[in-house]
Design a protein around this motif. Sequence first.
Motif, short mmCIF file in Angstrom:
data_model
loop_
_atom_site.label_atom_id
_atom_site.label_comp_id
_atom_site.label_asym_id
_atom_site.label_seq_id
_atom_site.Cartn_x
_atom_site.Cartn_y
_atom_site.Cartn_z
N GLY A 48 0.84 -1.20 0.00
CA GLY A 48 0.00 0.00 0.00
C GLY A 48 0.86 1.24 0.00
O GLY A 48 2.08 1.16 -0.17
N ILE A 49 0.21 2.39 0.17
CA ILE A 49 0.93 3.66 0.21
C ILE A 49 1.58 3.80 1.59
O ILE A 49 0.92 3.56 2.60
CB ILE A 49 -0.04 4.83 -0.09
CG1 ILE A 49 -0.57 4.70 -1.53
CG2 ILE A 49 0.65 6.17 0.11
CD1 ILE A 49 -1.57 5.75 -1.96
N PRO A 50 2.88 4.15 1.65
CA PRO A 50 3.57 4.21 2.95
C PRO A 50 2.84 5.11 3.95
O PRO A 50 2.41 6.22 3.59
CB PRO A 50 4.94 4.79 2.60
CG PRO A 50 5.16 4.43 1.16
CD PRO A 50 3.79 4.45 0.53
N GLY A 106 -6.99 5.13 -7.99
CA GLY A 106 -6.61 4.32 -6.85
C GLY A 106 -5.14 3.91 -6.80
O GLY A 106 -4.26 4.53 -7.42
N TYR A 107 -4.90 2.85 -6.03
CA TYR A 107 -3.54 2.36 -5.82
C TYR A 107 -2.91 1.89 -7.13
O TYR A 107 -1.70 2.00 -7.33
CB TYR A 107 -3.58 1.21 -4.80
CG TYR A 107 -2.23 0.67 -4.41
CD1 TYR A 107 -1.27 1.51 -3.83
CD2 TYR A 107 -1.92 -0.67 -4.60
CE1 TYR A 107 -0.03 1.02 -3.46
CE2 TYR A 107 -0.67 -1.17 -4.23
CZ TYR A 107 0.26 -0.32 -3.67
OH TYR A 107 1.49 -0.81 -3.30
N THR A 108 -3.73 1.40 -8.06
CA THR A 108 -3.23 0.96 -9.36
C THR A 108 -2.53 2.12 -10.08
O THR A 108 -1.43 1.97 -10.61
CB THR A 108 -4.42 0.46 -10.23
OG1 THR A 108 -5.15 -0.48 -9.45
CG2 THR A 108 -3.96 -0.17 -11.51
N GLU A 109 -3.17 3.26 -10.06
CA GLU A 109 -2.63 4.45 -10.72
C GLU A 109 -1.37 4.96 -9.99
O GLU A 109 -0.40 5.38 -10.61
CB GLU A 109 -3.74 5.51 -10.74
CG GLU A 109 -3.49 6.71 -11.62
CD GLU A 109 -3.30 6.37 -13.10
OE1 GLU A 109 -3.70 5.25 -13.51
OE2 GLU A 109 -2.72 7.20 -13.82
N TRP A 110 -1.42 4.89 -8.69
CA TRP A 110 -0.26 5.29 -7.86
C TRP A 110 0.97 4.45 -8.23
O TRP A 110 2.06 4.96 -8.45
CB TRP A 110 -0.63 5.11 -6.38
CG TRP A 110 0.46 5.38 -5.38
CD1 TRP A 110 1.42 4.51 -4.98
CD2 TRP A 110 0.70 6.60 -4.67
NE1 TRP A 110 2.24 5.10 -4.05
CE2 TRP A 110 1.84 6.39 -3.84
CE3 TRP A 110 0.09 7.87 -4.64
CZ2 TRP A 110 2.34 7.38 -2.99
CZ3 TRP A 110 0.60 8.84 -3.79
CH2 TRP A 110 1.72 8.60 -2.98
N LYS A 111 0.75 3.13 -8.31
CA LYS A 111 1.85 2.22 -8.62
C LYS A 111 2.35 2.43 -10.04
O LYS A 111 3.54 2.38 -10.32
CB LYS A 111 1.39 0.76 -8.46
CG LYS A 111 1.70 0.17 -7.12
CD LYS A 111 1.71 -1.35 -7.09
CE LYS A 111 0.53 -1.98 -7.79
NZ LYS A 111 0.41 -3.41 -7.54
N ARG A 112 1.39 2.65 -10.99
CA ARG A 112 1.74 2.83 -12.40
C ARG A 112 2.68 4.02 -12.57
O ARG A 112 3.54 4.04 -13.45
CB ARG A 112 0.46 3.04 -13.22
CG ARG A 112 0.58 2.63 -14.69
CD ARG A 112 -0.69 2.92 -15.46
NE ARG A 112 -1.13 4.31 -15.34
CZ ARG A 112 -0.58 5.34 -15.99
NH1 ARG A 112 0.43 5.14 -16.83
NH2 ARG A 112 -1.04 6.57 -15.82
N ASN A 113 2.55 5.02 -11.68
CA ASN A 113 3.42 6.19 -11.72
C ASN A 113 4.78 5.95 -11.08
O ASN A 113 5.62 6.83 -11.05
CB ASN A 113 2.76 7.37 -11.01
CG ASN A 113 1.77 8.11 -11.89
OD1 ASN A 113 2.13 9.00 -12.64
ND2 ASN A 113 0.51 7.70 -11.84
N GLY A 114 4.96 4.77 -10.53
CA GLY A 114 6.23 4.44 -9.88
C GLY A 114 6.41 5.12 -8.53
O GLY A 114 7.53 5.26 -8.04
N PHE A 115 5.31 5.53 -7.90
CA PHE A 115 5.41 6.18 -6.59
C PHE A 115 5.69 5.12 -5.51
O PHE A 115 5.42 3.94 -5.72
CB PHE A 115 4.12 6.95 -6.28
CG PHE A 115 3.87 8.11 -7.22
CD1 PHE A 115 4.93 8.73 -7.89
CD2 PHE A 115 2.58 8.58 -7.45
CE1 PHE A 115 4.70 9.79 -8.76
CE2 PHE A 115 2.34 9.65 -8.30
CZ PHE A 115 3.40 10.25 -8.97
N PRO A 116 6.23 5.57 -4.34
CA PRO A 116 6.66 4.59 -3.34
C PRO A 116 5.53 3.73 -2.77
O PRO A 116 4.41 4.22 -2.61
CB PRO A 116 7.28 5.45 -2.23
CG PRO A 116 6.78 6.83 -2.47
CD PRO A 116 6.50 6.95 -3.93
#
Length: 398
Positions: A48-50, A106-116
């Motif tokens: 998840g998001i830190p 959501g989290y999918t988009e967050w991850k797709r951007n390479g965010f932590p």
Amino acid sequence: MPSYRELLAQVKAEIDEVDAAQARELHEAAEPPLFLDVREDGEWDEGGIPGAVHIPRGNLESRVESAAPDRARPIVVYCAVGARSAFAAKSLGELGYENVVSLAGGYTEWKRNGFPTQLPATLDPEKRARYSRHLLIPEVGVEGQLKLLESRVLLIGAGGLGSPASLYLAAAGVGRLGIVDDDRVDASNLQRQIAHSTERLGEWKADSAKRTLEALNPDVEVVTYKERLNSENVDRILADGWDVILDGADNFPTRYLVNDASVFHGIPVVHGSIYRFEGQVTVFKPHEGPCYRCLFPQPPPPELAPSCAEGGVLGVLPGIIGSLQANEVLKLLMGIGEPLVGRLLLFDALATEFSDVTLRRDPNCPVCGEHPTITEYIDYIQFCAAGSAGGKAAGARP
Ligand SMILES: [Zn+2]
């Protein structure tokens, strides 16, 4: 009747959304908002998001108040793709949260951007097995168990109340237990002090309890203080960092000292006392409920004080009262249920009756009131000096 898509579109029109880049900016801010993950347990376990707090969507309304008591703090709520979080954002608004946004994509988009991202803290297979009966309770679960494992509880006394309380706290996986006790195991203790045994006669109670507790659960670290709590050592012992104090000492000098220290340090005390067939339990939570001095500002003068000689007690009674104290401690540590703040629970073992009395804060209390007059520790050491029992009995544990 609207279709799901229409309903979702309708809800999205009523809430505010941020995209992943905006969420990242908020995440990096000096005072970041609360990131609230509303996905299911299995999704959360994979990352998840830190720093995010996890409350599955189905438990959101019932649990969010304890996770986010401040309704003014901004919240970014997210799920996998931004649909569940949109509904969650709407609910949070209805619950009075003032500044809630949903992460679009959501989290999918967050991850797709390479965010932590971060894997959540979790339990290894051995701990999952040991605490499986906790994990099956939704109000405890992995999160509650992790809280217990990170918690620190200071027990005043390893006697009648401290024995059952410490055994249950250790069994429950409270990570660190401190034991303050300057007494040795005596034959007359064994009728009720179940942390000790015949083979330990003459040993320090603190050491004996440590052996019992560490044998029960190696996840628990036990720290011993083989000293009588007094004005000289109380700050040093509390400086070791405790979340809750369990007072099982049941004598006036210690009770007042623990109370004042609890208020000065802002640490709740779970108080228990026993005599013959009767026991009492309450929680003194500084500034939220009364403290001991709100009820009894000063100890009675020595001539009116109850006898300092050991009182008789039915062997099982400390088992009942000490277990109730452990129950209050576990609730405070996990932030669940209604602790006995402002309520004194009374138990009559002969009648098998519980009753409870409301206790109120005194705004003129000398230690927790609006204008406190007691700002330093007081040793009531002469308390029992008049009687033949002397100092030893002053520290006698029930
Ligand atoms: Zn008070």
